[in-house]
Design a protein around this motif. Sequence first.
Motif, PDB file in Angstrom:
ATOM      1  N   ALA A  89      -4.251   4.965  -1.719  1.00 44.03           N
ATOM      2  CA  ALA A  89      -3.074   5.150  -0.930  1.00 44.03           C
ATOM      3  C   ALA A  89      -3.742   5.687   0.339  1.00 44.03           C
ATOM      4  O   ALA A  89      -4.898   6.147   0.580  1.00 44.03           O
ATOM      5  N   THR A  90      -2.854   5.567   1.417  1.00 47.46           N
ATOM      6  CA  THR A  90      -3.179   5.955   2.793  1.00 47.46           C
ATOM      7  C   THR A  90      -2.552   7.717   2.702  1.00 47.46           C
ATOM      8  O   THR A  90      -1.358   7.558   2.434  1.00 47.46           O
TER       9      THR A  90
ATOM     10  N   LEU B  98      -5.749  11.064   8.628  1.00 51.80           N
ATOM     11  CA  LEU B  98      -5.152   9.788   7.803  1.00 51.80           C
ATOM     12  C   LEU B  98      -6.595   9.427   7.104  1.00 51.80           C
ATOM     13  O   LEU B  98      -7.596   9.181   7.657  1.00 51.80           O
ATOM     14  N   ILE B  99      -6.306   9.290   5.782  1.00 49.02           N
ATOM     15  CA  ILE B  99      -7.420   8.881   4.850  1.00 49.02           C
ATOM     16  C   ILE B  99      -6.875   7.513   4.179  1.00 49.02           C
ATOM     17  O   ILE B  99      -5.969   7.656   3.499  1.00 49.02           O
ATOM     18  N   ARG B 100      -7.563   6.268   4.635  1.00 50.36           N
ATOM     19  CA  ARG B 100      -7.177   5.194   3.866  1.00 50.36           C
ATOM     20  C   ARG B 100      -7.823   4.904   2.654  1.00 50.36           C
ATOM     21  O   ARG B 100      -8.886   5.380   2.570  1.00 50.36           O
ATOM     22  N   PRO B 101      -7.417   3.797   1.929  1.00 46.16           N
ATOM     23  CA  PRO B 101      -8.204   3.292   0.820  1.00 46.16           C
ATOM     24  C   PRO B 101      -9.420   2.845   1.400  1.00 46.16           C
ATOM     25  O   PRO B 101      -9.626   2.419   2.263  1.00 46.16           O
ATOM     26  N   GLY B 102     -10.460   3.479   0.592  1.00 46.82           N
ATOM     27  CA  GLY B 102     -11.808   3.081   0.888  1.00 46.82           C
ATOM     28  C   GLY B 102     -12.382   4.258   1.544  1.00 46.82           C
ATOM     29  O   GLY B 102     -13.738   4.390   2.071  1.00 46.82           O
ATOM     30  N   GLY B 103     -11.676   5.460   1.664  1.00 46.23           N
ATOM     31  CA  GLY B 103     -12.180   6.679   2.455  1.00 46.23           C
ATOM     32  C   GLY B 103     -12.187   6.430   3.813  1.00 46.23           C
ATOM     33  O   GLY B 103     -12.813   7.364   4.478  1.00 46.23           O
TER      34      GLY B 103
ATOM     35  N   MET C 221       0.901  -1.231  -0.084  1.00 49.75           N
ATOM     36  CA  MET C 221      -0.126  -0.262  -0.031  1.00 49.75           C
ATOM     37  C   MET C 221       1.056   1.077   0.016  1.00 49.75           C
ATOM     38  O   MET C 221       1.820   1.329   0.537  1.00 49.75           O
ATOM     39  N   LYS C 222       0.522   2.212  -0.770  1.00 49.72           N
ATOM     40  CA  LYS C 222       1.141   3.610  -0.602  1.00 49.72           C
ATOM     41  C   LYS C 222       1.006   4.467   0.172  1.00 49.72           C
ATOM     42  O   LYS C 222      -0.417   4.578   0.712  1.00 49.72           O
ATOM     43  N   LEU C 223       1.739   5.373   0.846  1.00 50.00           N
ATOM     44  CA  LEU C 223       1.532   6.127   1.754  1.00 50.00           C
ATOM     45  C   LEU C 223       2.034   7.565   1.176  1.00 50.00           C
ATOM     46  O   LEU C 223       3.074   7.669   0.452  1.00 50.00           O
ATOM     47  N   ILE C 224       1.305   8.608   1.279  1.00 50.64           N
ATOM     48  CA  ILE C 224       1.327   9.925   0.752  1.00 50.64           C
ATOM     49  C   ILE C 224       1.205  10.966   2.064  1.00 50.64           C
ATOM     50  O   ILE C 224       0.433  11.072   2.623  1.00 50.64           O
ATOM     51  N   LEU C 225       2.216  12.020   1.935  1.00 49.43           N
ATOM     52  CA  LEU C 225       2.240  13.008   2.726  1.00 49.43           C
ATOM     53  C   LEU C 225       1.778  14.173   2.014  1.00 49.43           C
ATOM     54  O   LEU C 225       2.329  14.494   1.175  1.00 49.43           O
ATOM     55  N   ALA C 226       0.689  14.811   2.311  1.00 49.04           N
ATOM     56  CA  ALA C 226      -0.214  15.921   1.702  1.00 49.04           C
ATOM     57  C   ALA C 226       0.437  17.075   2.203  1.00 49.04           C
ATOM     58  O   ALA C 226      -0.351  17.974   2.817  1.00 49.04           O
ATOM     59  N   SER C 227       1.925  17.165   2.069  1.00 48.02           N
ATOM     60  CA  SER C 227       2.257  18.608   2.665  1.00 48.02           C
ATOM     61  C   SER C 227       3.526  18.952   1.961  1.00 48.02           C
ATOM     62  O   SER C 227       4.259  18.244   1.419  1.00 48.02           O
ATOM     63  N   ALA C 228       3.638  20.369   1.754  1.00 45.77           N
ATOM     64  CA  ALA C 228       5.102  20.947   1.253  1.00 45.77           C
ATOM     65  C   ALA C 228       6.113  21.006   2.260  1.00 45.77           C
ATOM     66  O   ALA C 228       6.933  21.430   2.059  1.00 45.77           O
ATOM     67  N   SER C 229       5.630  20.746   3.291  1.00 46.05           N
ATOM     68  CA  SER C 229       6.810  21.074   4.642  1.00 46.05           C
ATOM     69  C   SER C 229       7.694  20.078   4.588  1.00 46.05           C
ATOM     70  O   SER C 229       7.951  18.829   4.677  1.00 46.05           O
ATOM     71  N   PRO C 230       9.180  20.554   4.312  1.00 41.22           N
ATOM     72  CA  PRO C 230      10.371  19.913   4.546  1.00 41.22           C
ATOM     73  C   PRO C 230      10.352  19.100   5.831  1.00 41.22           C
ATOM     74  O   PRO C 230      11.114  17.920   5.975  1.00 41.22           O
ATOM     75  N   ARG C 231       9.939  19.921   6.797  1.00 41.34           N
ATOM     76  CA  ARG C 231      10.411  19.462   8.147  1.00 41.34           C
ATOM     77  C   ARG C 231       9.551  17.962   8.342  1.00 41.34           C
ATOM     78  O   ARG C 231      10.055  16.972   8.857  1.00 41.34           O
ATOM     79  N   ARG C 232       8.246  18.056   7.915  1.00 42.10           N
ATOM     80  CA  ARG C 232       7.394  16.770   8.087  1.00 42.10           C
ATOM     81  C   ARG C 232       7.893  15.660   7.169  1.00 42.10           C
ATOM     82  O   ARG C 232       7.966  14.531   7.585  1.00 42.10           O
ATOM     83  N   SER C 233       8.467  15.994   6.027  1.00 38.58           N
ATOM     84  CA  SER C 233       9.060  14.804   5.237  1.00 38.58           C
ATOM     85  C   SER C 233      10.254  14.325   5.940  1.00 38.58           C
ATOM     86  O   SER C 233      10.310  13.131   5.959  1.00 38.58           O
ATOM     87  N   GLU C 234      11.065  15.117   6.456  1.00 40.55           N
ATOM     88  CA  GLU C 234      12.209  14.865   7.192  1.00 40.55           C
ATOM     89  C   GLU C 234      11.738  13.924   8.548  1.00 40.55           C
ATOM     90  O   GLU C 234      12.472  12.680   8.592  1.00 40.55           O
TER      91      GLU C 234
END
Length: 186
Positions: free
Chosen positions: A62-63, A107-112, A1-14
């Motif tokens: 994705a989640t 968190l939004i998982r597959p299936g909503g 399953m794919k995980l997506i971060l819905a954020s432009a924040s480099p800190r959250r990515s780190e």
Amino acid sequence: MKLILASASPRRSELLAAAGLPFEVVVSPAEEIHDESMPLDRLCEENAALKASAVAVSHPDATVIGADTLVYIDGVPLGKPRSPEEARAMLRRLSGRAHTVCTGVCLIRPGGIRETFHALTEVQFRELDEAAIEAYLALVHTLDKAGGYAIQEHGDRIVKEIRGSYSNVVGLPVDEVVARLLEQPL
């Protein structure tokens, strides 16, 4: 399953990368709500849900993780300063005082399937005179940071103590996010 971060924040990515989670970044086009009359936890959770929902629509397999962080003092949310002058005013307001950092997560998982929660951390600032504020602002770009500061960048100059999650102050309560993801593995 794919995980997506819905954020432009480099800190959250780190933070997510440091937790060892494989993920992709898709910046959310959602517009945040700025409603001072909403309770802080609800406002942060609502903004996190808006961000996650805007990305989940295009990635139903994705989640998706959406997050929103605000600094609260005297019942007023401090978002990202729009100018160096506003950053100075925020640091003056926080000087010598305790404030709350709230991060709402959705968190939004597959299936909503949707789960929202928040984390609160109390941060006690040192007394800051004008010279300390100017020295801090000379070291740290603060215009993209809630409350006009970054605890992870020379935070020892301005922060006396924190009570709660350090990563929450940075922008994502990683331990709680990982625990909730593991409850229902990707």
